[in-house]
Design an enzyme around this catalytic site. Structure first.
Site, PDB file in Angstrom:
ATOM      1  N   SER A  97       1.611   0.720   5.138  1.00  0.00           N
ATOM      2  CA  SER A  97       0.428   0.925   4.304  1.00  0.00           C
ATOM      3  C   SER A  97      -0.158  -0.423   3.914  1.00  0.00           C
ATOM      4  CB  SER A  97       0.837   1.681   3.040  1.00  0.00           C
ATOM      5  OG  SER A  97      -0.179   1.609   2.059  1.00  0.00           O
TER       6      SER A  97
ATOM      7  N   TYR B 239       6.825   3.169  -4.632  1.00  0.00           N
ATOM      8  CA  TYR B 239       6.354   3.643  -3.322  1.00  0.00           C
ATOM      9  C   TYR B 239       5.999   2.454  -2.434  1.00  0.00           C
ATOM     10  CZ  TYR B 239       2.692   4.713   0.025  1.00  0.00           C
ATOM     11  OH  TYR B 239       1.914   4.727   1.152  1.00  0.00           O
TER      12      TYR B 239
ATOM     13  N   LYS C 294       7.707   0.697   1.296  1.00  0.00           N
ATOM     14  CA  LYS C 294       7.027   0.298   2.543  1.00  0.00           C
ATOM     15  C   LYS C 294       7.373  -1.155   2.884  1.00  0.00           C
ATOM     16  CE  LYS C 294       4.899   4.200   3.342  1.00  0.00           C
ATOM     17  NZ  LYS C 294       5.403   5.083   4.408  1.00  0.00           N
TER      18      LYS C 294
END
Ligand code: UD1
Length: 337
Positions: free
Chosen positions: A124, A148, A152
């Site tokens: 992302s 979150y 990644k």
């Protein structure tokens, strides 16, 4: 190729499955259905014209993952599966780290054991952190502002180390900007299980009457109209980027490659609202409220590397994104059955 698609029942995964089958690949989907409805599979069967091979389990289950690889031969894996809600990750950090990291460990272990070394990972643009310069380039430093985002960053690091330890791997880290839109059939699209956090699904639910009005988070950013600027990319362009990356990995020189998947164009919240109003045919209720904590003023890609190395470029416009989102939402007001 026989491609295993983890999270293939999800928003980006489902659109990619359709394109993989259209490109002549055999597909197996593995999905826990924790955040996807099983009825998406019936839609995929219609769109692909064949029954999709679906395995319903959680990749964190190492025995089931190992069993799958022991009984099927895969040429490559596209790994979409993971928790993705920023706010929830702040509330439940352990669950996010456990799920997103352990599923990757389990998957990569099984791949290694069975000699499958071609992997495309859903990363992302969030890995560029809060202080990144725009347009964002792949060699910028990585960081995160929430659990979150850290998952990644961490999975990227794990995969870089796996590639460094065994250079026969071919791994693509794809950094998505803001995926929106839906398949042109209106049969598959984004179906958040809760109140949407992201702009496009929220707008779509306002338009269909499920939400009263759009709250625009901040009107005083240092941007042309004061609202936040993002690089929205049509999910169909994004799916095509996965096919391009998968094919490129066969001839890649390096074990690990990183590619931005974005359009390179920034669009403000107000511009997106007005484009959605054009798609719907009338104005939508909205108000400007305080900034959302953790948001940055602007984010958009430098997509040159993907264009040069993958021969891939996003082609769909903001109006295409809104028209396709509206077709999906208006024909499926409550999402998948
Ligand atoms: C968010 C996540 C990002 C994640 C991405 C996945 C945050 C802080 N970031 O990105 O980590 O990778 O989703 O798609 O959640 N907006 C409104 N009103 C709304 C919703 C959004 O004004 O109801 C604005 C936001 O302030 C922002 C823009 O719309 O300027 C886009 O927001 P959103 O769709 O949530 O995406 P990001 O914040 O870019």
């Amino acid at each position: 190729m026989h491609v295993l698609v983890s999270g293939g029942a999800g928003y980006i995964g489902s659109h990619t499955v359709v394109q993989l089958v259209a490109a002549g690949h055999a597909v197996t989907v593995v999905d826990s259905f924790a955040n996807a409805k099983p009825s998406v599979i019936a839609r995929l069967n219609i769109l692909t014209g064949e029954p999709i091979d679906v395995r319903s389990f959680d990749l964190t289950d190492r025995d089931k993952t190992e069993h799958l690889f022991a009984h099927e031969h895969f040429d490559a894996v596209i790994h979409f599966a993971g928790f993705k809600a920023v706010g929830e990750s702040v509330e439940k950090p352990l669950e996010y780290y456990e799920n997103n990291l352990e599923s990757t460990f389990s998957l990569v272990r099984a791949m290694r054991r069975h000699g499958v070394r071609r992997l495309v990972f859903s990363s992302s643009a969030t890995v560029y952190g809060a202080d990144a310069e725009v347009p964002m380039k792949e060699d910028a430093p990585t960081s995160a502002t929430n659990p979150y985002g850290w998952t990644k960053v961490m999975v990227e690091q794990v995969l870089r180390d796996v590639g460094a330890a065994d250079p026969t791997w071919r791994i693509a880290l794809l950094r998505y900007f803001n995926p929106v839109g839906a398949h042109s059939s209106g049969l598959v699209g984004e179906d958040p299980s809760d109140i949407p956090n992201n702009l496009m699904p929220f707008l779509a639910q306002v338009a269909v009457g499920r939400r009263e009005k759009l709250s625009i988070y901040g009107g005083d950013y240092p941007t042309p109209d004061g609202t936040g600027v993002r690089d929205y990319i049509h999910v169909e362009d994004l799916a095509a980027g996965h096919i391009a990356a998968l094919e490129k990995l066969a001839s890649a020189d390096e074990p690990v490659s990183t590619w931005n998947l974005g359009t390179g164009r920034g669009t403000s919240v107000l511009e997106m609202l007005h484009a959605f109003e054009r798609a719907v045919g009338h104005d939508l209720p909205h108000e400007i409220v305080d900034r959302r904590p953790g948001d940055i003023a602007q984010s958009y890609a430098d997509p040159t590397k993907a264009e040069t190395e993958l021969g891939w470029k996003a082609t769909r416009t903001i109006d295409d994104m809104c028209v396709d989102t509206w077709r999906w939402q208006s024909t499926n007001p409550d999402g998948y059955p």
